[in-house]
Design a protein around this motif. Structure first.
Motif, mmCIF file in Angstrom:
data_model
loop_
_atom_site.group_PDB
_atom_site.id
_atom_site.type_symbol
_atom_site.label_atom_id
_atom_site.label_comp_id
_atom_site.label_asym_id
_atom_site.label_seq_id
_atom_site.Cartn_x
_atom_site.Cartn_y
_atom_site.Cartn_z
ATOM 1 N N ARG A 375 0.788 -1.068 -0.095
ATOM 2 C CA ARG A 375 -0.033 0.132 -0.023
ATOM 3 C C ARG A 375 0.874 1.297 0.018
ATOM 4 N NH1 ARG A 375 -4.757 -0.382 4.566
ATOM 5 N NH2 ARG A 375 -5.012 1.754 3.346
ATOM 6 N N GLU A 376 1.921 1.214 0.746
ATOM 7 C CA GLU A 376 2.899 2.229 0.850
ATOM 8 C C GLU A 376 3.705 2.510 -0.410
ATOM 9 O OE1 GLU A 376 5.468 2.290 4.050
ATOM 10 O OE2 GLU A 376 3.726 2.361 5.632
ATOM 11 N N TYR A 377 3.928 1.481 -1.038
ATOM 12 C CA TYR A 377 4.694 1.589 -2.375
ATOM 13 C C TYR A 377 3.797 2.029 -3.190
ATOM 14 C CZ TYR A 377 7.167 -0.010 -6.669
ATOM 15 O OH TYR A 377 7.662 0.063 -7.897
ATOM 16 N N CYS A 378 2.523 1.758 -3.383
ATOM 17 C CA CYS A 378 1.693 2.078 -4.579
ATOM 18 C C CYS A 378 1.289 3.579 -4.285
ATOM 19 C CB CYS A 378 0.395 1.371 -4.633
ATOM 20 S SG CYS A 378 0.507 -0.459 -5.304
ATOM 21 N N ALA A 379 0.902 4.058 -3.035
ATOM 22 C CA ALA A 379 0.857 5.393 -2.803
ATOM 23 C C ALA A 379 2.112 6.411 -3.271
ATOM 24 C CB ALA A 379 0.521 5.341 -1.163
ATOM 25 N N ILE A 380 3.328 5.892 -3.093
ATOM 26 C CA ILE A 380 4.484 6.542 -3.258
ATOM 27 C C ILE A 380 4.409 6.855 -4.875
ATOM 28 C CG2 ILE A 380 7.123 6.758 -3.167
ATOM 29 C CD1 ILE A 380 6.852 5.326 -0.336
ATOM 30 N N LEU A 402 7.076 20.671 -18.435
ATOM 31 C CA LEU A 402 7.953 19.731 -17.817
ATOM 32 C C LEU A 402 8.390 20.188 -16.317
ATOM 33 C CD1 LEU A 402 9.903 17.519 -17.797
ATOM 34 C CD2 LEU A 402 11.403 18.621 -19.274
ATOM 35 N N LEU A 403 8.814 21.421 -16.305
ATOM 36 C CA LEU A 403 9.242 21.733 -14.897
ATOM 37 C C LEU A 403 8.139 22.025 -13.876
ATOM 38 C CD1 LEU A 403 12.120 24.750 -15.388
ATOM 39 C CD2 LEU A 403 12.333 22.294 -14.777
ATOM 40 N N PRO A 404 7.166 22.630 -14.137
ATOM 41 C CA PRO A 404 6.166 22.618 -13.287
ATOM 42 C C PRO A 404 5.593 21.309 -12.697
ATOM 43 C CG PRO A 404 5.613 23.997 -14.827
ATOM 44 C CD PRO A 404 6.662 23.366 -15.158
ATOM 45 N N THR A 405 5.643 20.346 -13.849
ATOM 46 C CA THR A 405 5.367 18.713 -13.206
ATOM 47 C C THR A 405 6.338 18.234 -12.375
ATOM 48 O OG1 THR A 405 4.374 18.331 -15.559
ATOM 49 C CG2 THR A 405 4.695 16.508 -14.502
ATOM 50 N N ILE A 406 7.554 18.443 -12.826
ATOM 51 C CA ILE A 406 8.720 18.062 -11.992
ATOM 52 C C ILE A 406 8.525 18.600 -10.449
ATOM 53 C CG2 ILE A 406 11.306 17.981 -11.611
ATOM 54 C CD1 ILE A 406 11.519 17.816 -14.514
ATOM 55 N N GLU A 407 8.241 19.906 -10.386
ATOM 56 C CA GLU A 407 8.205 20.662 -9.101
ATOM 57 C C GLU A 407 7.249 20.068 -8.271
ATOM 58 O OE1 GLU A 407 10.624 22.457 -7.613
ATOM 59 O OE2 GLU A 407 11.737 22.979 -9.346
ATOM 60 N N VAL A 408 6.007 20.126 -8.880
ATOM 61 C CA VAL A 408 4.857 19.386 -8.012
ATOM 62 C C VAL A 408 5.085 18.022 -7.606
ATOM 63 C CG1 VAL A 408 2.381 18.732 -8.504
ATOM 64 C CG2 VAL A 408 3.218 21.152 -9.283
ATOM 65 N N GLU A 415 5.200 14.962 0.366
ATOM 66 C CA GLU A 415 4.018 15.167 1.406
ATOM 67 C C GLU A 415 3.617 13.726 1.921
ATOM 68 O OE1 GLU A 415 0.969 17.076 -1.155
ATOM 69 O OE2 GLU A 415 2.132 18.986 -0.619
ATOM 70 N N ILE A 416 3.950 12.871 1.222
ATOM 71 C CA ILE A 416 3.504 11.338 1.427
ATOM 72 C C ILE A 416 4.406 10.853 2.677
ATOM 73 C CG2 ILE A 416 3.553 9.014 0.437
ATOM 74 C CD1 ILE A 416 2.987 10.143 -2.087
ATOM 75 N N LYS A 417 5.496 11.422 2.882
ATOM 76 C CA LYS A 417 6.441 10.799 4.089
ATOM 77 C C LYS A 417 5.626 10.816 5.278
ATOM 78 C CE LYS A 417 10.287 12.716 4.368
ATOM 79 N NZ LYS A 417 11.743 13.451 4.461
ATOM 80 N N GLU A 418 4.787 11.752 5.747
ATOM 81 C CA GLU A 418 4.263 11.684 6.955
ATOM 82 C C GLU A 418 3.374 10.398 7.121
ATOM 83 O OE1 GLU A 418 1.863 15.053 7.221
ATOM 84 O OE2 GLU A 418 3.506 16.492 6.848
ATOM 85 N N GLY A 419 2.958 9.822 6.220
ATOM 86 C CA GLY A 419 1.837 8.553 6.649
ATOM 87 C C GLY A 419 2.709 7.221 6.605
ATOM 88 N N THR A 424 9.803 4.601 4.598
ATOM 89 C CA THR A 424 9.917 5.940 5.120
ATOM 90 C C THR A 424 10.967 6.734 4.125
ATOM 91 O OG1 THR A 424 11.526 5.239 6.600
ATOM 92 C CG2 THR A 424 9.244 5.529 7.394
ATOM 93 N N GLY A 425 11.949 6.247 3.812
ATOM 94 C CA GLY A 425 13.101 6.989 3.090
ATOM 95 C C GLY A 425 12.845 7.222 1.615
ATOM 96 N N LEU A 426 11.760 6.339 0.976
ATOM 97 C CA LEU A 426 11.759 6.032 -0.225
ATOM 98 C C LEU A 426 11.319 7.537 -1.235
ATOM 99 C CD1 LEU A 426 11.884 4.282 -3.000
ATOM 100 C CD2 LEU A 426 9.375 3.630 -2.339
ATOM 101 N N PRO A 427 10.387 8.289 -0.643
ATOM 102 C CA PRO A 427 10.254 9.468 -1.012
ATOM 103 C C PRO A 427 11.432 10.397 -1.537
ATOM 104 C CG PRO A 427 8.434 8.877 0.478
ATOM 105 C CD PRO A 427 9.529 8.062 0.413
#
Length: 603
Positions: A375-380, A402-408, A415-419, A424-427
Motif C-alpha cells: 500500500r505504501e509503495y503504490c501510494a508513493i 515539464l518543470l512545473p510537473t517535476i516541481e509538483v 508530502e507522502i512521507k508523513e503517513g 519511510t526513506g523512499l520519497p
C-alpha cells in the motif's frame, strides 16, 4: 457518500477523477489529468456523461479515453466521387488493409450502395495504387507549404528494431499561432541498414531536415537517453553553441579525450548541423521508477527482505491467475475482477479475500506487514504514474509543462512521507534521483522560460520568492533580445546607408553620441512583463495581448516533453510489419500446399 464512492469506483475511467463534494443530485469531481490541478467537473449521481465528454475533449491522446459515438451511415445522402475515393483511401490506410480490398466483391457491393452524382465508379487495384501515390505526394507538398509559414518547429526521433530490421522514426510538432494548439505530423519511418552509429543517425536526421526545409527552423529534437543519439547531437552542434557551452563550463568540466579517428570522420561530414537536444522526460522518469527505486529498496536493510517477499508472492499470484483458467475464475468469483495489474489490484482486495485466494491456489499468503508495504509503495508511485501520463500527452502538453510537473511531483512525494511506516526513506530517494537525472533541466533557462510563458503556470509553480524574482529578470532579459534598441545592429540594418564617407566634413558629431532612452525601454519591458504575470486568466488566448511574450512562448514551447509521439508512430509500424509477416506466412503455406499437390498428382 460511501455508497457513491463505491458505485463510482466501478466505472472504467474512475481513476482519472477525485471526488470533491456532493451537492444534492450532483457530484463534483476534480480531474487528475488537467495540469492546472483546479479543473472540476459536475455530473449527475446516476450519469457519468459529463466526465466522459471531458476525457474525450481534452485528454483523448493522454488517457485513451473512448472516442465519441459513431455517426449513423446515411445511404440517402448524395456524395461526390472524390469524397468516396478519399473515404476508401482512409479506410484502407488507417486499418492497414491490403490494396486488393478494393477488388473484393463484398467491398464493391458496399460501395455501390452509396449514392453518388453521376454514378459510383469503382477503382481497381492498380488505379487505386496510383491514386494513393498521388494523394501522398499532394499531402507531402501541403506539409512542406505548412512548414514554410512556420518559424519554430520541434522534432522527436527514435530508432525501432523488429524482425531483424531497423527503422528511424521522426515526427514534427509546432504550435498553431491562431488556436495555440499543438499540431503534429509524421516525417519519416525510414529503414536504417547497418550499425546505428552516431554519424549514421546524424546524417539521416539532417537529410530529413533538408528534405522538408527544416534545417533552420528546428528549435529542439527530443530523443530517448540512448548513447548513440546523445553522441550524435554532441558531435554535430553549431560552433557558436559549442563555444558558449565551453565558456560556461570551462572551470567545472574535466578534461576529456577524443578519438582522432572520430574527429577525422566527422570532418568529412561537412554541412551537418543538428539542433539542440532534449532527453525524453518520460524515459527518464521511467528509469527513476524502475531502476532507481528498485536499487534503493534492495540496498536498504529495512525494505530489502519485505520487498522481495511481497514481490515474489504477488508475482506468483498474478502468474497463477493469468495462466490458469480455473484460477482466473476463482479470483473472479471471489473479488469480481481480474488481476490485470500486479500490485495496484492486489491492494484493492481485502486481506481476507487475498488469503482465501492464496489458500485455494496453494500459494503463500501475503502477510499484514507485506500488505502494508504494498500500500505504501503504490501510494508513493502514484504521483509518478500521473506525471508520466501528463508528460506523454501531445495536443495540450507543451515543453513548459515539464518543470512545473517535476516541481509538483517532488512536493507530492515529500508530502507522502508523513503517513509511511515501512518505506519511510523512499520519497526522499526518489526526489534525489529526480534532482540528479533532471539536473540540466532544472537549471535550463529555456525550460524555465517555456514554463513562465505558459499562462496556466506563469510563476505559480515556484515557491521560492528569490527564484521568482530571478525568473522575472530572466524573462525581461529575453524580452530585451527581441526588442531592437536604438543604435543596435538590428536597428542599424533597417536604417538607410548614408552616402557620406567616414572622413566627410559633413559628418555630425551629435550623431556619434547617440544614446538610447534606457529608462523608457526598461519601463516598457517591465510594464508588459508585470502586466502579463499579474493577469488572472490562464488560457493561451491571453498571449494575443502580449505579442513579445507570445513569440517567446511559441519558440520555447514548440517541443514536447517526451518522445512518446514517435513511439506511437512505431505502434502503427508494427501493424504494417504484422500484415507483411502474415502475407509471407500465407504465401509460404500456399507454395508448400502446391508442392504437396504436385507430388501427389505425380505419384
Amino acid at each position: 457518500m460511501e455508497d457513491i464512492k463505491t458505485s463510482f469506483s466501478k466505472w472504467k475511467y474512475a481513476h482519472y477523477f477525485t471526488l470533491v463534494e456532493h451537492k444534492d443530485k450532483n457530484i463534483i469531481f476534480k480531474c487528475k489529468l488537467c495540469v492546472s490541478g483546479s479543473k472540476v467537473q459536475s455530473t449527475a449521481i446516476n450519469s457519468n456523461s459529463n466526465l466522459l465528454k471531458h476525457l474525450q475533449k481534452l485528454h483523448a491522446s493522454t488517457n485513451q479515453a473512448p472516442s465519441a459515438k459513431q455517426q449513423r451511415l446515411d445511404f440517402n445522402r448524395t456524395v461526390s466521387q472524390g469524397q468516396i475515393n478519399k473515404a476508401i483511401a482512409r479506410y484502407i490506410v488507417e486499418n492497414m488493409q491490403p490494396v486488393s480490398t478494393v477488388e473484393s466483391p463484398a467491398f464493391r457491393q458496399l460501395i455501390s450502395m452509396i449514392t453518388c452524382s453521376g454514378g459510383t465508379q469503382q477503382m481497381g487495384r492498380k488505379t487505386f495504387s496510383s491514386y494513393l501515390d498521388k494523394e501522398y505526394s499532394k499531402m507531402e507538398s501541403e506539409l512542406k507549404t505548412t512548414f514554410e509559414g512556420l518559424d519554430y518547429i520541434a522534432i522527436t526521433a527514435d530508432i525501432w528494431s523488429v524482425h531483424n530490421k531497423s527503422f528511424l522514426g521522426m515526427t514534427a510538432h509546432w504550435i498553431n499561432t491562431a488556436t495555440f494548439q499543438h499540431q503534429k505530423a509524421a516525417l519519416a519511418c525510414k529503414r536504417i541498414k547497418g550499425r546505428h552509429t552516431y554519424d549514421v543517425i546524424a546524417a539521416e536526421i539532417d537529410h530529413i531536415h533538408s528534405l522538408y526545409g527544416l534545417s533552420t527552423k528546428v528549435t529542439a529534437t527530443v530523443t530517448d537517453n540512448g548513447s548513440n543519439f546523445v553522441k550524435a547531437f554532441q558531435m554535430y552542434q553549431p560552433e557558436s553553441l559549442s563555444d558558449d557551452d565551453d565558456d560556461d563550463d570551462e572551470e567545472d568540466e574535466e578534461v576529456t579525450f577524443t578519438n582522432v579517428a572520430d574527429v577525422l570522420d566527422t570532418s568529412t561530414e561537412e554541412g551537418i548541423v543538428l539542433p539542440p537536444h532534449l532527453r525524453c522526460a518520460s524515459h527518464t522518469l521511467n528509469l527513476i521508477s524502475c531502476s532507481d527505486v528498485d536499487k534503493w529498496l534492495l540496498s536498504n536493510p529495512g525494505t530489502k527482505g519485505i520487498y522481495r517477499s511481497a514481490t515474489a508472492k504477488c508475482t506468483a499470484l498474478w502468474s497463477k491467475a493469468s495462466r490458469s483458467t480455473l484460477a482466473s475464475e476463482l479470483v473472479g468469483d471471489l473479488v469480481g475482477k481480474k488481476l490485470l495489474v500486479l500490485w495496484s489490484k492486489a491492494i484493492e482486495i481485502p486481506m481476507t479475500d487475498l488469503s482465501t485466494i492464496s489458500n485455494c491456489l496453494e500459494l503463500k499468503c501475503i502477510g499484514e506487514r507485506e500488505f502494508q508495504f504494498l500500500r505504501e509503495y503504490c501510494a508513493i508511485m502514484k504521483p509518478l504514474t500521473v506525471a508520466l501520463d501528463i508528460l506523454q500527452g501531445e495536443e495540450n502538453c507543451y515543453y513548459g509543462t515539464l518543470l512545473p510537473t517535476i516541481e509538483v511531483l517532488m512536493s507530492k512525494l515529500l508530502e507522502i512521507k508523513e503517513g509511511l511506516n515501512i518505506a519511510t526513506g523512499l520519497p526522499d530517494a526518489i526526489v534525489q534521483a529526480i534532482k540528479t537525472r533532471f539536473a540540466s533541466v532544472l537549471e535550463s533557462n529555456d525550460a524555465i522560460l517555456a514554463a513562465v510563458t505558459l499562462p496556466m503556470f506563469k510563476l505559480r509553480w515556484l515557491r521560492d520568492q528569490r527564484k521568482k524574482e530571478m525568473v522575472k529578470g530572466m524573462l525581461a532579459a529575453e524580452f530585451h533580445k527581441l526588442i531592437p534598441r536604438p543604435g543596435s545592429v538590428q536597428q542599424a540594418a533597417k536604417m538607410p546607408v548614408s552616402p557620406t564617407t567616414p572622413d566627410s566634413s559633413s559628418y555630425n558629431v551629435q550623431d556619434f553620441f547617440c544614446f538610447e532612452e534606457a529608462d523608457d525601454t526598461f519601463s516598457t519591458v517591465e510594464t508588459e512583463v508585470m502586466t502579463y504575470l499579474r493577469t488572472a486568466e490562464t488560457g493561451m488566448e491571453i498571449l494575443k495581448q502580449f505579442p513579445t511574450i507570445k513569440e517567446i512562448s511559441l519558440k520555447k514551447n514548440a517541443a514536447t516533453p517526451s518522445s512518446a509521439p514517435v513511439e506511437r508512430l512505431f505502434s502503427l509500424g508494427s501493424l504494417v510489419l504484422k500484415h507483411l509477416l502474415l502475407f509471407q506466412i500465407n504465401k509460404h503455406t500456399f507454395v508448400n500446399k502446391k508442392i504437396c499437390l504436385l507430388k501427389k498428382n505425380n505419384g
